[in-house]
Design a protein around this motif. Sequence first.
Motif, PDB file in Angstrom:
ATOM      1  N   ASN A   1       0.829  -1.207   0.000  1.00  0.00           N
ATOM      2  CA  ASN A   1       0.000   0.000   0.000  1.00  0.00           C
ATOM      3  C   ASN A   1       0.864   1.259   0.000  1.00  0.00           C
ATOM      4  O   ASN A   1       0.571   2.236  -0.716  1.00  0.00           O
ATOM      5  N   GLY A   2       1.921   1.264   0.815  1.00  0.00           N
ATOM      6  CA  GLY A   2       2.802   2.421   0.895  1.00  0.00           C
ATOM      7  C   GLY A   2       3.538   2.681  -0.402  1.00  0.00           C
ATOM      8  O   GLY A   2       3.733   3.837  -0.810  1.00  0.00           O
ATOM      9  N   LEU A   3       3.950   1.603  -1.075  1.00  0.00           N
ATOM     10  CA  LEU A   3       4.652   1.753  -2.355  1.00  0.00           C
ATOM     11  C   LEU A   3       3.716   2.320  -3.420  1.00  0.00           C
ATOM     12  O   LEU A   3       4.086   3.228  -4.172  1.00  0.00           O
ATOM     13  N   ASN A   4       2.505   1.810  -3.484  1.00  0.00           N
ATOM     14  CA  ASN A   4       1.537   2.326  -4.458  1.00  0.00           C
ATOM     15  C   ASN A   4       1.251   3.804  -4.226  1.00  0.00           C
ATOM     16  O   ASN A   4       1.191   4.604  -5.171  1.00  0.00           O
ATOM     17  N   ALA A   5       1.086   4.183  -2.962  1.00  0.00           N
ATOM     18  CA  ALA A   5       0.795   5.574  -2.640  1.00  0.00           C
ATOM     19  C   ALA A   5       1.969   6.480  -2.998  1.00  0.00           C
ATOM     20  O   ALA A   5       1.784   7.575  -3.549  1.00  0.00           O
ATOM     21  N   ALA A   6       3.186   6.025  -2.697  1.00  0.00           N
ATOM     22  CA  ALA A   6       4.373   6.837  -2.987  1.00  0.00           C
ATOM     23  C   ALA A   6       4.581   6.993  -4.490  1.00  0.00           C
ATOM     24  O   ALA A   6       4.931   8.080  -4.971  1.00  0.00           O
ATOM     25  N   GLU A   7       4.375   5.920  -5.246  1.00  0.00           N
ATOM     26  CA  GLU A   7       4.550   6.000  -6.699  1.00  0.00           C
ATOM     27  C   GLU A   7       3.494   6.908  -7.334  1.00  0.00           C
ATOM     28  O   GLU A   7       3.793   7.659  -8.266  1.00  0.00           O
ATOM     29  N   GLU A   8       2.286   6.829  -6.823  1.00  0.00           N
ATOM     30  CA  GLU A   8       1.223   7.691  -7.356  1.00  0.00           C
ATOM     31  C   GLU A   8       1.532   9.160  -7.076  1.00  0.00           C
ATOM     32  O   GLU A   8       1.386  10.023  -7.957  1.00  0.00           O
ATOM     33  N   ALA A   9       1.976   9.443  -5.854  1.00  0.00           N
ATOM     34  CA  ALA A   9       2.311  10.824  -5.498  1.00  0.00           C
ATOM     35  C   ALA A   9       3.482  11.326  -6.325  1.00  0.00           C
ATOM     36  O   ALA A   9       3.506  12.479  -6.772  1.00  0.00           O
TER      37      ALA A   9
END
Length: 220
Positions: free
Chosen positions: A61-69
């Motif tokens: 979840n953290g990786l997806n959020a960071a990549e999206e940001a």
Amino acid sequence: MLTIARTVLKPTLTRAFAAPGGIASLHTLPELPYAYNALEPHISEQIMTLHHTKHHQTYVNGLNAAEEAYAKSDSTAQKIALQSALKFNGGGHINHSLFWKNLSPVSVDGGKLADGPLKQALERDFGSVEEFKKKFNAITAGIQGSGWSWLGYSPATKKLEIVTTPNQDPLISHAPILGVDIWEHAFYLQYLNVKPDYLNAIWNVINFKEAEKRFLEATQ
């Protein structure tokens, strides 16, 4: 980080970081190749369930959020600020995706190291398989705080070497052959603070067949 995470099962490709350049498909939690209770009594069902569904899922979840940001940002400063989240969560996803395949039930491949290229390389580089395990356990038990311990293949020395990484840093200096999670969430509910007991037990469920596959890929 995208390059590593997308090719997590190819150890020769886990040595180069690439910053995300656009919104990509979401990372997902990989399924385990065995049941949550399959590694008992060496690793409990409770630990495996929490470790996989809670801890690994959090890194995904953290990786997806960071990549999206990162992909949406036009700010160089913000992109720089996101690097730590990409490294931590991306590393957690990479490391755990490797770790699950590192393990196997005793009834299947757990703990079984057949005669072959990996065993021969361990004997060449450490004297014997038992000496390797002894040295690996000593180095791993000495890790302060959280981190990972690895058997890695060095492209520079052409040898197997024991390497540690802090926190969730992925192994990028070597091709990872096998890794052991020494974060407390990997063992504390069962072994409390007695790291040596966890390290002695985990060899019973190490998937040496998978490790040898990675070794052969790394040495091609």
